[in-house]
Design an enzyme around this catalytic site. Sequence first.
Site, PDB file in Angstrom:
ATOM      1  N   SER A 115       0.771  -1.103   0.025  1.00 37.78           N
ATOM      2  CA  SER A 115       0.009   0.011  -0.113  1.00 37.78           C
ATOM      3  C   SER A 115       1.041   1.100   0.130  1.00 37.78           C
ATOM      4  O   SER A 115       1.983   1.203   0.420  1.00 37.78           O
ATOM      5  CB  SER A 115      -0.923   0.160   1.106  1.00 37.78           C
ATOM      6  OG  SER A 115      -0.182   0.524   2.299  1.00 37.78           O
ATOM      7  N   ASP A 116       0.431   2.448  -0.125  1.00 31.89           N
ATOM      8  CA  ASP A 116       1.135   3.625  -0.226  1.00 31.89           C
ATOM      9  C   ASP A 116       0.907   3.695   1.321  1.00 31.89           C
ATOM     10  O   ASP A 116       0.178   3.309   2.116  1.00 31.89           O
ATOM     11  CB  ASP A 116       0.759   4.655  -1.122  1.00 31.89           C
ATOM     12  CG  ASP A 116       1.771   5.758  -1.099  1.00 31.89           C
ATOM     13  OD1 ASP A 116       2.915   5.769  -0.250  1.00 31.89           O
ATOM     14  OD2 ASP A 116       1.668   6.579  -1.927  1.00 31.89           O
ATOM     15  N   TRP A 117       1.696   4.894   2.039  1.00 28.77           N
ATOM     16  CA  TRP A 117       1.932   5.022   3.090  1.00 28.77           C
ATOM     17  C   TRP A 117       0.578   5.353   3.790  1.00 28.77           C
ATOM     18  O   TRP A 117      -0.066   6.636   3.548  1.00 28.77           O
ATOM     19  CB  TRP A 117       2.605   6.417   3.164  1.00 28.77           C
ATOM     20  CG  TRP A 117       3.027   6.795   4.730  1.00 28.77           C
ATOM     21  CD1 TRP A 117       2.268   7.515   5.679  1.00 28.77           C
ATOM     22  CD2 TRP A 117       4.162   6.673   5.575  1.00 28.77           C
ATOM     23  NE1 TRP A 117       2.639   7.531   6.948  1.00 28.77           N
ATOM     24  CE2 TRP A 117       4.024   7.087   6.985  1.00 28.77           C
ATOM     25  CE3 TRP A 117       5.468   6.403   5.541  1.00 28.77           C
ATOM     26  CZ2 TRP A 117       5.114   7.280   8.041  1.00 28.77           C
ATOM     27  CZ3 TRP A 117       6.660   6.211   6.356  1.00 28.77           C
ATOM     28  CH2 TRP A 117       6.179   6.559   7.720  1.00 28.77           C
TER      29      TRP A 117
END
Length: 761
Positions: free
Chosen positions: A294-296
Amino acid sequence: MNQKIKNSVKVIALMIVTLSYGQSKAHLDKSKSLDERVSILLEQMTLEEKVGQMNQYNGSWDFTGPLPESGSEEVKYKHLKNGWVGSMLNLRGAKAVRATQQIAVEESRLGIPLIFGFDVVHGYKTLSPIPLAEAASWDLEAIEKSAKIAADEASAAGLNWTFAPNVDISHDARWGRVMEGAGEDPYLGSKIATARVNGFQGKNLDANNTIVACAKHFAAYGFTEAGKEYNRVDMGMSKLYNIVLPPFKASLDAGARTFMNSFSTLNGIPATGDRFLQRDILKGDWGFKGFVVSDWGSIGELVTHGFAADDADASAKAVKAGSDMDMESHFYVKELVKLVKNGTVDEALVDDAVSRILSVKFELGLFDDPYKYCDEVREKQVTGSASNNEAVLDVAEKSIVLLKNENNVLPLKKSGLKIALIGALAADKNSPLGSWRIAADDNTAVSVLEGMQNYKGNTLVYEKGTEVSTGKQSFIHEVEVNTDDFSGFDASKNVAKSADVVVIVLGEIGFQSGEARSRTEIDLPGNQQQLLEEIYKVNNNVVLVLNNGRPLALPWASEHIPAIVEAWQLGTQSGNAVARVLYGDYNPSGKLPMSFPRNVGQCPIYYNHFNTGRPINKDGNVFWSHYIDSENTPLYPFGYGLSYTSFEYSNLKLSQEQYKLGETVKVSVEITNTGDYDGKEVVQLYINDPVASIVRPIKELKGFELVPLKKGETKTVEFSLTNKELGFFNNNGEYLVEKGTFNIMVGGRSDKGLKSQFELK
Ligand code: BGC
């Protein structure tokens, strides 16, 4: 207890744990296949340990110092020991990584090594140009080499996974992250994606100097509405398939083992919770075997978006959609075990995600030697080496684009000149490092001032003129722009007045582009435009050197200033590269990978647009596709860039006039260096399919070659067009190659060239 006794105690404890769980080491047997090794290990894992592999934490304390005893750091430390962490990001340095790996390998029950991720975006310590600049080189070999150097330095610092390449196509210079990508074109973007994946991963992922690549941000993040960061994206299927997805597919074909999803929504679905993108396309149609991170915090943001009710719902939606690893939301580790136990999430989905993650770890050879990247001796040797600096200088000079050169102001004579060098950015050693330079030390770039000082034959006088920004400059803070301090103007005008030539370096500081740096004006920030005009009044022999992480709209400069050099943010060797180009030791060969608009109102602007039903002003009335206050064309088009020499194209030929569907179309053209310098030209081939079942762009890049030509030399360049170049995706995502006429154009820029056509029967 001394260290030896401590270690023996640890080993005995591990043996007891191992025996009591009946742990087998069969997964370490290299004669077994990758899949066998993964499933042997998977079978031994508890549900908690499996979920742990899907959990990635930011490394926020010094792993070589005292261990955390409270707060979220202590939780992370405990989770590491429990085997509830699969990966860490932002830890770096052979020593710190080794210390952390030791916790996972020696203190957790199964000893599964961690994979260490980091944003090695355009280098680790020795920085290449920002990716948008590198794309301007159109030099795939140089780009691959630059990624290889990044991998070499990062892998010596304990890292084995980069969150790069960013392969987001974008048409909108307002979006700050255009600096991270390869620009506006999917064909160029795909070639560059391939080069960068090859550079990072090399031929052998198992080597200790290659790292896993991560194609990001899947998908369509570059089309964020109005260029505003983290905003919505809405787009139809043909644009998604023809413009956005090709560089992702190219990354996958080049072997990228990981993908990162995105903060944005696509047609109302957050990418992190999008099954269509991650399961149907990536893991389904494309057969991707690696894992998606996932992104942050983007799993957490499913709730904020209004797509999930709470942490549990977000975790269920993300895992079902195919997000395999949770970067810093801390949701999976908190929710997934419960969700499997209460039947909301099928354990098979967890097994699938974990198998993907473990496979990559096996491929890296981490189970054979978890410390293979933690070599402090190599770290010292490799980091910042002379050969790495040479290589980043090479790609930096290749990335510079000469936008204007009237009256041959450039190249500068090497002696007898009095040069006024003006602009805060001229002496700035920080901005050329860009905004994604987390591992590089501040102020380590060669400034333009330093670069020019190496040429001793001229008199060089420096004056700042004006500051671009005031206050703190950092990755996380807003930039404060100087609009009201004009105190340096007079001194710089005095210096300019008496000079033979003025070199003025203006543009954006490093932190004015990048993540969360959207702009509504894409001019020279602060009072730099005023400075430029004031200087021009006292001396019009001006060379404007631009530093920026996005296309800028500079109509006044383009009209008045005789020479303009686009020098982006060129990394560690920036100033040397600029000086070599200004003095003609490198003849500029870069071409724009993104259109430069006349004004911000033209954004989004791109060369491969549709014709529309009313493309031209036919009857002198207003009813055609245009603005009443601006030209339609950009200030500088995609593919544009000058040289100190000139090139002429001739003899555009097709091997036949008609081809059967499936046959390869061969195109050739002659190119001659007609000027006074040796140089390099990017020969570009565009096609247009004028009648199709869905409307096709007015032109599309489908081939290019960087051709070195000595003064007076002529070469023939050949291109091949196959089904891969001639077809397109329709609105159902189906790939079609349709019969009919095709127009072709070959030249040194997207808006002009020699033309011909052929029939596909
Ligand atoms: C960015 C990613 C990056 C990640 C980790 C996020 O804010 O969108 O591109 O890889 O942080 O640093």
